[in-house]
Design an enzyme around this catalytic site. Structure first.
Site, PDB file in Angstrom:
ATOM      1  N   ARG A 100       4.292  25.224  36.813  1.00 20.94           N
ATOM      2  CA  ARG A 100       4.249  23.955  36.066  1.00 20.94           C
ATOM      3  C   ARG A 100       4.473  22.849  37.084  1.00 20.94           C
ATOM      4  O   ARG A 100       5.564  22.763  37.686  1.00 20.94           O
ATOM      5  CB  ARG A 100       5.339  23.955  34.987  1.00 20.94           C
ATOM      6  CG  ARG A 100       5.583  22.604  34.375  1.00 20.94           C
ATOM      7  CD  ARG A 100       6.424  22.653  33.130  1.00 20.94           C
ATOM      8  NE  ARG A 100       5.629  23.140  32.015  1.00 20.94           N
ATOM      9  CZ  ARG A 100       5.958  22.986  30.731  1.00 20.94           C
ATOM     10  NH1 ARG A 100       7.061  22.358  30.402  1.00 20.94           N
ATOM     11  NH2 ARG A 100       5.184  23.459  29.775  1.00 20.94           N
ATOM     12  N   HIS A 127      -3.212  21.977  30.111  1.00 22.62           N
ATOM     13  CA  HIS A 127      -2.157  22.883  29.627  1.00 22.62           C
ATOM     14  C   HIS A 127      -2.881  24.088  29.005  1.00 22.62           C
ATOM     15  O   HIS A 127      -2.867  24.270  27.778  1.00 22.62           O
ATOM     16  CB  HIS A 127      -1.261  22.156  28.625  1.00 22.62           C
ATOM     17  CG  HIS A 127       0.066  22.804  28.381  1.00 22.62           C
ATOM     18  ND1 HIS A 127       0.422  24.011  28.979  1.00 22.62           N
ATOM     19  CD2 HIS A 127       1.125  22.434  27.600  1.00 22.62           C
ATOM     20  CE1 HIS A 127       1.643  24.332  28.575  1.00 22.62           C
ATOM     21  NE2 HIS A 127       2.087  23.409  27.752  1.00 22.62           N
ATOM     22  N   GLN A 130      -1.194  26.644  26.593  1.00 24.04           N
ATOM     23  CA  GLN A 130      -0.959  26.057  25.279  1.00 24.04           C
ATOM     24  C   GLN A 130      -2.225  26.152  24.420  1.00 24.04           C
ATOM     25  O   GLN A 130      -2.173  26.565  23.260  1.00 24.04           O
ATOM     26  CB  GLN A 130      -0.538  24.578  25.454  1.00 24.04           C
ATOM     27  CG  GLN A 130      -0.230  23.871  24.162  1.00 24.04           C
ATOM     28  CD  GLN A 130       1.021  24.412  23.499  1.00 24.04           C
ATOM     29  OE1 GLN A 130       2.059  24.488  24.122  1.00 24.04           O
ATOM     30  NE2 GLN A 130       0.932  24.776  22.225  1.00 24.04           N
ATOM     31  N   ASP A 222       0.519  15.639  19.980  1.00 27.83           N
ATOM     32  CA  ASP A 222       1.420  15.890  21.118  1.00 27.83           C
ATOM     33  C   ASP A 222       2.334  14.672  21.196  1.00 27.83           C
ATOM     34  O   ASP A 222       2.101  13.658  20.517  1.00 27.83           O
ATOM     35  CB  ASP A 222       0.591  16.071  22.409  1.00 27.83           C
ATOM     36  CG  ASP A 222       1.440  16.401  23.629  1.00 27.83           C
ATOM     37  OD1 ASP A 222       2.643  16.689  23.467  1.00 27.83           O
ATOM     38  OD2 ASP A 222       0.906  16.352  24.757  1.00 27.83           O
ATOM     39  N   CYS A 261       2.118  20.925  19.988  1.00 26.10           N
ATOM     40  CA  CYS A 261       2.525  21.843  21.054  1.00 26.10           C
ATOM     41  C   CYS A 261       4.045  21.886  21.222  1.00 26.10           C
ATOM     42  O   CYS A 261       4.564  22.844  21.786  1.00 26.10           O
ATOM     43  CB  CYS A 261       1.867  21.438  22.369  1.00 26.10           C
ATOM     44  SG  CYS A 261       2.232  19.743  22.838  1.00 26.10           S
ATOM     45  N   ARG A 289       2.598  31.404  22.121  1.00 25.53           N
ATOM     46  CA  ARG A 289       2.603  31.123  23.560  1.00 25.53           C
ATOM     47  C   ARG A 289       2.826  32.432  24.322  1.00 25.53           C
ATOM     48  O   ARG A 289       2.143  32.731  25.300  1.00 25.53           O
ATOM     49  CB  ARG A 289       3.712  30.110  23.921  1.00 25.53           C
ATOM     50  CG  ARG A 289       3.446  28.682  23.484  1.00 25.53           C
ATOM     51  CD  ARG A 289       2.273  28.079  24.237  1.00 25.53           C
ATOM     52  NE  ARG A 289       2.457  28.147  25.686  1.00 25.53           N
ATOM     53  CZ  ARG A 289       3.167  27.272  26.414  1.00 25.53           C
ATOM     54  NH1 ARG A 289       3.728  26.236  25.834  1.00 25.53           N
ATOM     55  NH2 ARG A 289       3.290  27.430  27.729  1.00 25.53           N
TER      56      ARG A 289
HETATM   57  N1   CP Z   1       4.725  23.232  24.646  1.00 23.05           N
HETATM   58  C1   CP Z   1       5.395  23.410  25.799  1.00 23.05           C
HETATM   59  O1   CP Z   1       4.788  23.623  26.870  1.00 23.05           O
HETATM   60  O2   CP Z   1       6.743  23.330  25.684  1.00 23.05           O
HETATM   61  P1   CP Z   1       7.796  23.306  26.902  1.00 23.05           P
HETATM   62  O3   CP Z   1       7.556  22.009  27.636  1.00 23.05           O
HETATM   63  O4   CP Z   1       9.122  23.365  26.258  1.00 23.05           O
HETATM   64  O5   CP Z   1       7.511  24.471  27.785  1.00 23.05           O
HETATM   65  N1  NVA Z   2       1.792  16.222  27.219  1.00 31.14           N
HETATM   66  C1  NVA Z   2       3.117  16.776  27.283  1.00 31.14           C
HETATM   67  C2  NVA Z   2       3.111  18.219  26.899  1.00 31.14           C
HETATM   68  C3  NVA Z   2       4.459  18.866  26.818  1.00 31.14           C
HETATM   69  C4  NVA Z   2       4.388  20.316  26.468  1.00 31.14           C
HETATM   70  C5  NVA Z   2       3.671  16.613  28.699  1.00 31.14           C
HETATM   71  O1  NVA Z   2       2.914  16.776  29.664  1.00 31.14           O
HETATM   72  O2  NVA Z   2       4.841  16.296  28.833  1.00 31.14           O
END
Ligand code: CP
Ligand code: NVA
Length: 303
Positions: A100, A127, A130, A222, A261, A289
């Site tokens: 990430r 993502h 997701q 989101d 999400c 997930r």
């Molecule tokens: N939806 C998602 O990726 O959640 P987190 O940021 O908690 O991993």
């Molecule tokens: N768009 C959001 C998604 C979180 C799961 C972010 O990048 O923070």
């Protein structure tokens, strides 16, 4: 060697196979209890996480594998040592890297130098894990099919919007993306999604008007402020207020399902009654997930 940096690198058949494998894993976990036996996977986080962190750790353990968690104390990749050296070192010990990151280019560089598959667990652009869980969820609630499915993403044209659009295009879904003026999705990604939709029987429509969601099956939200964004909630709320998902919007559009999400900012992008409502799929998405990611890892590591 294949990576999972974006769904755009996969065909409709491959994405459907991942969804079907995820559903089978969910129904018959014992069948896959040794699928990753003896394999170790590094999971790297430049940003916070609940769902991704726990679902990868637990999911890997359920397949007999071992997850090695590298948290934010390592800071942004490429600072203490180069991304190249990070990838070369990690490849000595682990069988896959899940990361990430802030910048998609970090993943591209990592994949270039790693000798093991790299999985994108969120970056500024995409993502993909997701999106796989989201379409698995829609597939399940529609009785094992995405034929004729429709979904309206309402909110910021961000990473989640991009992956939902691209995966939907490939899977042949009618995806409608509704964003405030100035918060559109990336123009090149929209163009690519429209091209992929034309090839796969999907449809990508773009608007600044929530009326585009009329008649849709599922509304998807989101957060209005993503991790790393510097916008103030006060300013964003002024612009995004007409895009809130509430009972009125659900009734007006006729949407059966509400998807998000998470993390969800209750009362901001969506009201509590919708988040906790009968058509809310949030917890099923979160559960999926793990199943979807397990299917991705098995697909990459069984080659
Ligand atoms: N939806 C998602 O990726 O959640 P987190 O940021 O908690 O991993
Ligand atoms: N768009 C959001 C998604 C979180 C799961 C972010 O990048 O923070």
């Amino acid at each position: 060697m294949q990576n999972f940096l974006s769904v755009k690198d996969y065909s409709k058949e491959q994405l459907l196979d991942i969804i079907k494998l995820a559903v089978d894993f969910k129904q018959n976990p014992a069948k896959y209890s040794q699928a990753l036996a003896g394999k170790s996977i590094a999971t790297i986080y430049e940003k916070p996480s609940l769902r991704t962190r726990v679902s990868f750790d637990v999911g890997i353990a359920k397949m007999g594998g071992h997850a090695v968690y590298l948290d934010q104390q390592n800071g942004q990749l490429g600072k203490r040592e180069s991304v190249k050296d990070f990838a070369l070192n990690l490849s000595c010990w682990v069988d896959a890297i899940v990361a990430r990151v802030f910048d998609h280019n970090t993943l591209v560089e990592m994949a270039e130098h790693a000798s093991v598959p790299v999985v994108n667990s969120l970056c500024n652009l995409y993502h993909p894990c997701q999106a796989m869980a989201d379409y698995q969820t829609l597939y399940e609630v529609r009785g094992g099919s995405l034929e004729g499915a429709s979904i309206a993403y309402i909110g910021d044209g961000n990473n989640v919007a991009h992956s939902l659009m691209l995966a939907g295009a490939i899977l042949g879904v009618d995806v409608r993306v509704i964003t405030p003026l100035g918060y559109s999705a990336d123009a090149n990604i929209i163009q690519l999604a429209q091209h992929l939709a034309a090839q796969n029987g999907g449809k990508i429509s773009i608007s600044h008007d929530v009326d585009l969601a009329n008649g849709v099956e599922a509304i998807y939200n989101d957060t209005w402020i993503s991790m790393g964004d510097s916008k103030s909630l006060e300013d964003i709320q002024k612009i995004f207020a007409p895009y809130q998902t509430n009972a009125e919007l659900m009734a007006k559009t006729g949407a059966k399902y509400f998807m998000h999400c998470q993390p969800v900012y209750r009362g901001i992008e969506a009201t509590d009654d919708v988040v906790d409502g009968e058509g809310s799929l949030l917890i099923q998405q979160a559960e999926n997930r793990m199943h979807a990611q397990n299917a991705v890892l098995m697909t990459l590591l069984s080659k």
